[in-house]
Design an enzyme around this catalytic site. Structure first.
Site, PDB file in Angstrom:
ATOM      1  N   THR A  34      -1.550  -4.414   2.836  1.00 27.93           N
ATOM      2  CA  THR A  34      -0.202  -4.436   2.254  1.00 27.93           C
ATOM      3  C   THR A  34       0.621  -3.288   2.814  1.00 27.93           C
ATOM      4  O   THR A  34       1.799  -3.447   3.158  1.00 27.93           O
ATOM      5  CB  THR A  34      -0.274  -4.359   0.712  1.00 27.93           C
ATOM      6  N   ALA A  89      -3.261  -1.410  -3.844  1.00 27.46           N
ATOM      7  CA  ALA A  89      -4.280  -1.284  -4.891  1.00 27.46           C
ATOM      8  C   ALA A  89      -5.094  -2.571  -4.903  1.00 27.46           C
ATOM      9  O   ALA A  89      -4.642  -3.608  -4.400  1.00 27.46           O
ATOM     10  CB  ALA A  89      -3.644  -1.042  -6.252  1.00 27.46           C
ATOM     11  N   ASP A  90      -6.276  -2.487  -5.464  1.00 28.14           N
ATOM     12  CA  ASP A  90      -7.141  -3.673  -5.535  1.00 28.14           C
ATOM     13  C   ASP A  90      -6.981  -4.418  -6.853  1.00 28.14           C
ATOM     14  O   ASP A  90      -7.118  -5.641  -6.896  1.00 28.14           O
ATOM     15  CB  ASP A  90      -8.593  -3.251  -5.313  1.00 28.14           C
ATOM     16  N   LYS A 100      -8.804   1.359  -6.695  1.00 27.36           N
ATOM     17  CA  LYS A 100      -8.447   1.469  -5.287  1.00 27.36           C
ATOM     18  C   LYS A 100      -9.695   1.819  -4.483  1.00 27.36           C
ATOM     19  O   LYS A 100     -10.698   2.218  -5.031  1.00 27.36           O
ATOM     20  CB  LYS A 100      -7.389   2.569  -5.084  1.00 27.36           C
ATOM     21  N   GLY A 102     -10.677  -0.324  -1.729  1.00 29.48           N
ATOM     22  CA  GLY A 102     -11.176  -1.484  -0.999  1.00 29.48           C
ATOM     23  C   GLY A 102     -11.211  -1.242   0.503  1.00 29.48           C
ATOM     24  O   GLY A 102     -12.009  -1.825   1.230  1.00 29.48           O
ATOM     25  N   GLY A 103     -10.329  -0.349   0.952  1.00 29.04           N
ATOM     26  CA  GLY A 103     -10.288  -0.005   2.377  1.00 29.04           C
ATOM     27  C   GLY A 103     -10.990   1.309   2.684  1.00 29.04           C
ATOM     28  O   GLY A 103     -10.804   1.872   3.768  1.00 29.04           O
ATOM     29  N   GLU A 109      -6.510   8.971  -0.424  1.00 28.60           N
ATOM     30  CA  GLU A 109      -5.449   8.339  -1.225  1.00 28.60           C
ATOM     31  C   GLU A 109      -5.237   9.095  -2.530  1.00 28.60           C
ATOM     32  O   GLU A 109      -4.106   9.312  -2.957  1.00 28.60           O
ATOM     33  CB  GLU A 109      -5.809   6.878  -1.515  1.00 28.60           C
ATOM     34  N   LYS A 127      -3.430  -9.381  -8.050  1.00 27.98           N
ATOM     35  CA  LYS A 127      -4.092  -8.109  -8.371  1.00 27.98           C
ATOM     36  C   LYS A 127      -3.729  -7.561  -9.747  1.00 27.98           C
ATOM     37  O   LYS A 127      -4.288  -6.550 -10.163  1.00 27.98           O
ATOM     38  CB  LYS A 127      -3.770  -7.085  -7.293  1.00 27.98           C
TER      39      LYS A 127
END
Ligand code: 5RP
Length: 228
Positions: A34, A89-90, A100, A102-103, A109, A127
Site C-alpha cells: 500500500t 497495516a495488516d 503490523k 506483515g512486511g 515502523e 483490513k
C-alpha cells in the site's frame, strides 16, 4: 475481493494520503504494497508539482523506491521531528488497535511511528476487523535463543518463500508469527511479549494511530481516532 480489486483500493488510499504531505514537511514513509502506491504518488507530485519534502523511511525497500523518485531521505537521528508518518497495516479494529509487520518492518515502523507527531495508516477495507488476531501476529526476535521464544508463544518462524531460510529483518533479526485467530486482550499480550528477553518488538500497535484512510469501493473514507 480479488487481488486486483484489493490493489485498486490500496492505491486509492495511498493517493488520498499523499495529499497530507506539503512542502517543507518531514514525513515518515512506511513499508508494504500500500505504501508503494503512496510513494509512487509522492514521486509523481515531486516530478509534476515540484513538491519538496524530506522523508524518513521504515525499511531499506522504501528508501530505495523513494530515492528512485529523487525524494530526499535522511536518517531518523538527523531530524528533530517527523510531521506525519503514513504506513500500511495488516489489521485494525474499532478501538484503533492494529497489527503490523506483515512486511517484517515492524521494528523500524514502530520507532518511526513513536517519533511522529501524527500517524496515519492506509488500508483496504478488508483490513478493518471486529477483533484483531486473524492475521498472524509478527514478533521480531534476536536469533540467539529464538527457539525458546517460539516455544513459549507457540509461534512459527517466518521463512523466505524462496529458499526457505528464516526471514531476516533490516536489523538482521528473525520474525516469528503467532497464529492466534483472535486477540481478546492485546494489552496483556503486548506486555507479555515485550518483557520476554530476546523479543525486540512485536506487531501490536495499540491505540497509536491518529487516522486511518480506508480504501473503500465508494471512495477512500477517513476514520479519526477519537482517543487521540
Ligand atoms: C510491513 C507492514 C505493512 O505496512 C503491512 O504488512 C501492510 O502491508 P501491505 O500494504 O502490503 O498490505 O507492517 O511490516
Amino acid at each position: 475481493m480479488d487481488k486486483a480489486q484489493q490493489d485498486a483500493l490500496k492505491k486509492a488510499a495511498g493517493i488520498e494520503a499523499a495529499k497530507l504531505i506539503q512542502n517543507g514537511m518531514i514525513a515518515g514513509l512506511g513499508t508494504g504494497s500500500t505504501v508503494r502506491f503512496l510513494v509512487d504518488e509522492l514521486g509523481r507530485r515531486v516530478k509534476e508539482e515540484g513538491l519538496e519534502f524530506t522523508g524518513v523511511t521504515t525499511s531499506r525497500r522504501t528508501q530505495e523506491q523513494a530515492e528512485g523518485y529523487g525524494i530526499k531521505i535522511v536518517n531518523i537521528d538527523d531530524v528533530d521531528h517527523i510531521d506525519v508518518t503514513i504506513d500500511g497495516a495488516d489489521e485494525v479494529d474499532k478501538n484503533f488497535n492494529g497489527i503490523k509487520g506483515g512486511g517484517a518492518a515492524l521494528l523500524w515502523e514502530k520507532i518511526v511511528a513513536t517519533n511522529s507527531n501524527k500517524i496515519v495508516w492506509i488500508v483496504d477495507e478488508s483490513k478493518v476487523v471486529d477483533t484483531i488476531g486473524k492475521f498472524p501476529l509478527p514478533v521480531e526476535v534476536i536469533p540467539f535463543g529464538a527457539g525458546q521464544v517460539v516455544k513459549k508463544f507457540e509461534a512459527k518462524y517466518r521463512l523466505a518463500r524462496v529458499g526457505g531460510e528464516p526471514v531476516r529483518t533490516d536489523e538482521n533479526n528473525y520474525v516469528v508469527d503467532l497464529h492466534l485467530e483472535r486477540i481478546d486482550h492485546p494489552q496483556e499480550l503486548a506486555q507479555d511479549l515485550i518483557t520476554t528477553v530476546g523479543v525486540v518488538e512485536h506487531g501490536l500497535f495499540l491505540n497509536m494511530v491518529d487516522q486511518v484512510i480506508v480504501g473503500d469501493p465508494n471512495g477512500p473514507r477517513v476514520m479519526d481516532n477519537p482517543n487521540k
